[in-house]
Design a protein around this motif. Structure first.
Motif, short mmCIF file in Angstrom:
data_model
loop_
_atom_site.label_atom_id
_atom_site.label_comp_id
_atom_site.label_asym_id
_atom_site.label_seq_id
_atom_site.Cartn_x
_atom_site.Cartn_y
_atom_site.Cartn_z
N ILE A 81 0.84 -1.21 0.00
CA ILE A 81 0.00 0.00 0.00
C ILE A 81 0.87 1.25 0.00
CG2 ILE A 81 -1.80 1.28 1.21
CD1 ILE A 81 -2.80 -1.35 2.34
N TYR A 82 1.75 1.38 0.99
CA TYR A 82 2.69 2.50 1.00
C TYR A 82 3.82 2.21 1.98
CZ TYR A 82 0.83 4.38 5.47
OH TYR A 82 0.46 4.55 6.78
N LYS A 83 4.89 2.98 1.85
CA LYS A 83 6.01 2.91 2.78
C LYS A 83 6.22 4.28 3.40
CE LYS A 83 9.52 3.60 -0.84
NZ LYS A 83 10.05 4.92 -0.41
N PRO A 104 3.38 8.10 5.86
CA PRO A 104 3.79 7.87 4.47
C PRO A 104 4.88 8.83 4.04
CG PRO A 104 1.67 8.99 4.56
CD PRO A 104 2.00 8.61 5.96
N ASP A 105 5.72 8.38 3.11
CA ASP A 105 6.81 9.23 2.63
C ASP A 105 6.36 10.20 1.53
OD1 ASP A 105 6.49 7.53 0.51
OD2 ASP A 105 8.51 6.65 0.61
N GLY A 124 10.21 11.28 14.27
CA GLY A 124 10.71 10.04 13.71
C GLY A 124 11.28 9.15 14.80
N THR A 125 11.42 7.86 14.49
CA THR A 125 11.80 6.86 15.48
C THR A 125 13.20 6.31 15.23
OG1 THR A 125 9.48 6.19 15.65
CG2 THR A 125 11.12 4.68 16.56
N VAL A 151 3.05 -0.42 4.93
CA VAL A 151 1.69 -0.87 5.19
C VAL A 151 1.29 -1.83 4.07
CG1 VAL A 151 -0.72 -0.17 5.46
CG2 VAL A 151 1.10 1.24 6.41
N CYS A 152 0.81 -3.00 4.47
CA CYS A 152 0.54 -4.09 3.53
C CYS A 152 -0.89 -4.59 3.69
CB CYS A 152 1.51 -5.25 3.78
SG CYS A 152 3.25 -4.77 3.91
N ARG A 153 -1.42 -5.16 2.62
CA ARG A 153 -2.74 -5.77 2.64
C ARG A 153 -2.63 -7.24 2.27
NH1 ARG A 153 -6.28 -7.34 -1.21
NH2 ARG A 153 -8.49 -7.50 -0.61
N SER A 154 -3.22 -8.08 3.09
CA SER A 154 -3.25 -9.51 2.82
C SER A 154 -4.66 -9.93 2.44
CB SER A 154 -2.78 -10.31 4.05
OG SER A 154 -3.01 -11.69 3.87
#
Length: 246
Positions: A81-83, A104-105, A124-125, A151-154
């Motif tokens: 989805i995004y990084k 998101p970047d 930021g971490t 962020v990922c979708r399964s």
């Protein structure tokens, strides 16, 4: 299988549409037969459309999860989805949110007023840990490195992060594994427990000691030093974690 279903549906519909109470089929002419066939075909088409709709709903289902420490999603059928960047509260400040966010970047904006206006803040971490622990857990030095996320979708609808587990329970699919992290218990800012990927990547040029939102691996305190039993836990040992879907 679909042909058998259609035949059964047709027989059922025939009994409903054109049978007398004593179960004898009554057809008076070829026109009756043509009308009956047309009616059955129409009903079957409606049922096929409903089945197709249910299949479409099923195919578009699924769930999302965050892969902390990586910029890509697992290559097991998951959708990217995004990084972006792992972010949270400054370690030595009160207030704000206690959860980690994956920013998101490629941010977009609504209305805004530039300059700090006494609002809540987010940073930021970076990860802080002993160099020996870093080498053992991640196979490289990670001290003060900034952490990315994806962020990922399964297609698998259910997902769970298992703390204190290095693998999933039977029947579940592993998305990624790593080590449990959070803020330090002596700091003002809190942080939820998340699973940091053991194949940790770094944010480019993010190795400075910024001391903003800081996380550490989680170590067990058990036995005489806590309420958790030793065994099965081991005092002072870093907890593994794994994200699983089904």
């Amino acid at each position: 299988m679909e042909v058998k279903i259609k035949v059964l549906l047709c027989l059922t519909l025939v009994s409903l549409v054109c049978c007398t109470p004593d179960k004898r089929l009554v057809l008076h002419s070829s026109e009756d037969m043509a009308h009956l066939i047309s009616t059955l075909e129409s009903k079957v088409n409606i049922l096929e459309a409903e089945v197709s709709g249910l299949k479409a709903i099923k195919s578009t289902g699924g769930g999302t999860f965050i892969r902390w420490g990586r910029t890509t999603c697992p290559s097991n059928g998951t959708e990217f989805i995004y990084k972006g960047y792992m972010a949270g509260d400054k370690w030595n400040e009160y207030g704000g949110g206690a959860n980690n966010l994956c920013l998101p970047d490629d941010p977009t904006w609504n209305q805004y007023v530039d300059g700090y206006n006494s609002g809540s803040t987010i940073y930021g971490t970076e990860i802080e840990l002993d160099s020996t622990v870093s080498s053992k857990l991640f196979g490289k030095q990670t001290v003060n490195q900034d952490i990315p996320c994806a962020v990922c979708r399964s297609a698998r609808a259910s997902h769970v992060m298992l703390p204190a587990r290095a693998n999933c329970y039977p029947g579940w699919t592993e998305e990624y594994g790593g080590y449990l992290i959070s803020s330090h218990q002596g700091w003002k800012a809190s942080s939820d427990f998340v699973c940091l990927d053991s194949g940790l990547e770094f944010v480019p040029h993010g190795s400075g000691n910024d001391d903003d939102h800081v996380v550490k691996p989680v170590e067990v305190r058990c036995g005489t030093l806590g309420s958790l039993p030793c065994p099965p836990f081991v005092d002072g040992r870093e907890l593994a974690c794994v994200v699983c879907t089904k």
